[in-house]
Design a protein around this motif. Structure first.
Motif, short mmCIF file in Angstrom:
data_model
loop_
_atom_site.label_atom_id
_atom_site.label_comp_id
_atom_site.label_asym_id
_atom_site.label_seq_id
_atom_site.Cartn_x
_atom_site.Cartn_y
_atom_site.Cartn_z
N MET A 164 79.96 40.64 133.51
CA MET A 164 80.00 39.30 134.10
C MET A 164 78.58 38.79 134.39
O MET A 164 78.28 37.61 134.24
CB MET A 164 80.81 39.32 135.40
CG MET A 164 82.30 39.58 135.20
SD MET A 164 83.13 38.27 134.26
CE MET A 164 83.22 39.07 132.67
N LYS A 165 77.72 39.72 134.81
CA LYS A 165 76.33 39.34 135.07
C LYS A 165 75.63 38.86 133.80
O LYS A 165 74.90 37.86 133.81
CB LYS A 165 75.61 40.54 135.68
CG LYS A 165 74.14 40.28 136.00
CD LYS A 165 73.49 41.53 136.59
CE LYS A 165 72.00 41.28 136.86
NZ LYS A 165 71.32 42.48 137.39
N GLU A 166 75.86 39.59 132.68
CA GLU A 166 75.26 39.19 131.41
C GLU A 166 75.78 37.85 130.93
O GLU A 166 75.05 37.01 130.41
CB GLU A 166 75.53 40.27 130.34
CG GLU A 166 74.84 41.59 130.59
CD GLU A 166 73.33 41.47 130.48
OE1 GLU A 166 72.85 40.60 129.72
OE2 GLU A 166 72.62 42.23 131.17
N ILE A 167 77.07 37.63 131.13
CA ILE A 167 77.65 36.34 130.72
C ILE A 167 77.04 35.20 131.51
O ILE A 167 76.70 34.14 131.00
CB ILE A 167 79.18 36.36 130.90
CG1 ILE A 167 79.81 37.35 129.92
CG2 ILE A 167 79.77 34.97 130.69
CD1 ILE A 167 81.29 37.52 130.08
N GLY A 168 76.88 35.41 132.82
CA GLY A 168 76.28 34.36 133.65
C GLY A 168 74.85 34.10 133.30
O GLY A 168 74.35 32.97 133.45
N ALA A 169 74.13 35.11 132.83
CA ALA A 169 72.71 34.93 132.50
C ALA A 169 72.50 34.30 131.12
O ALA A 169 71.56 33.54 130.92
CB ALA A 169 71.99 36.28 132.57
N ASN A 170 73.38 34.60 130.15
CA ASN A 170 73.14 34.19 128.77
C ASN A 170 74.02 33.04 128.31
O ASN A 170 73.71 32.36 127.36
CB ASN A 170 73.36 35.38 127.82
CG ASN A 170 72.39 36.51 128.11
OD1 ASN A 170 71.26 36.27 128.50
ND2 ASN A 170 72.84 37.75 127.93
#
Length: 284
Positions: A246-252
């Motif tokens: 979820m963190k990667e999705i929010g960042a990219n």
């Protein structure tokens, strides 16, 4: 002065016809000659022995009903030993030659199609030369060479022939272009299929590595922390990976808002869903 002395001069490449009281007497070679006019001798005229050329334009029709203008070039000369025949037997050599050329061309070309006329122009020239040689030798003329120097179809026919040729070349070019595009598309499809196959292999290996890593993590954590079960460790690892994702999705991602389940009770559901998904993927 030469007339008073009865002396005449005949130039090079020319012969003179001598008459005596109006009757043919002799052919005088180049040089100085005595022609005693007081005795009834006189020069009837001169005949050139030089090579001469006659260009004849003849309009006729081909077998496929196309009007063409054929230009023939006739090279001829008077034979020295028959100069008297050339002088007395023929009034106008050029008119006679032209008539024979018209006769042969208009008898030969109508038997051929337009394309064959271009291909067989040497045969037409040979036929003209043979006919002229046979007819003109009687009058003291030698046909040195006959050439068909030009064949001119009607302007509309030439334009149509050029359009047909251009269309044929365009058809070949289009076919070659289509074949090239076909090869490019086949190669592109083969490349895409190979890329998808390799991507699938990569994903399968990635999932296998994830499963192997999870298994090693569960076993290691169970050994080092007494009282924990494999299920507890697996749930914790899965939830940790879920939130990392979820963190990667929010960042990219282009979207800055991601909606996820919240509340303590939802964590257990998330772990169950992830675990069930992985187990189903591993079973396939």
């Amino acid at each position: 002065m030469g007339g008073l002395l009865c002396c005449v001069q005949v130039n090079q490449s020319t012969v003179a016809v001598k008459e005596s009281f109006g009757k043919y007497n002799d052919v005088l070679e180049p040089g100085c000659h005595c022609v005693p006019w007081v005795l009834g001798s006189r020069l009837a005229g001169h005949v050139t022995l030089r090579m001469q050329q006659l260009d004849v334009r003849c309009e006729t029709k081909t077998k496929d009903n196309v009007f063409v203008t054929v230009v023939a070039s006739i090279q001829y000369r008077v034979m020295a030993d028959k100069a008297s025949d050339a002088f007395y037997k023929l009034t106008n050599a050029k008119t006679q030659l032209q008539a024979y050329v018209f006769d042969v061309i208009r008898a030969s070309v109508p038997k051929l199609n337009l394309d064959d006329v271009f291909e067989q122009k040497n045969d037409i020239a040979k036929a003209v030369e043979d006919q002229l040689e046979k007819a003109m030798s009687t009058y003291g003329y030698q046909i040195v060479q006959t050439l068909i120097v030009d064949i001119e179809p009607d302007e509309h026919v030439k334009r149509s022939m050029n359009e047909i040729n251009a269309a044929a070349r365009l058809r070949v070019a289009t076919s070659e272009k289509g074949e090239a595009e076909k090869i490019v598309q086949i190669k592109r499809a083969e490349g895409e299929a190979e890329a998808k196959y390799l991507a699938g292999v990569g994903i399968a290996r990635q999932r296998q590595a994830i499963v192997d890593g999870l298994r090693d993590s569960v076993l290691g954590f169970s050994v080092n922390v007494p009282g924990t079960t494999a299920k507890d460790v697996l749930d914790m690892v899965l939830i940790t990976q879920y939130f990392d994702t979820m963190k990667e999705i929010g960042a990219n991602s282009k979207s800055s808002a991601v909606f996820i389940p919240h509340g303590p009770g939802m964590v257990h559901d998330v772990a169950s869903q992830i675990r069930d998904g992985l187990l189903q993927a591993s079973s396939h």
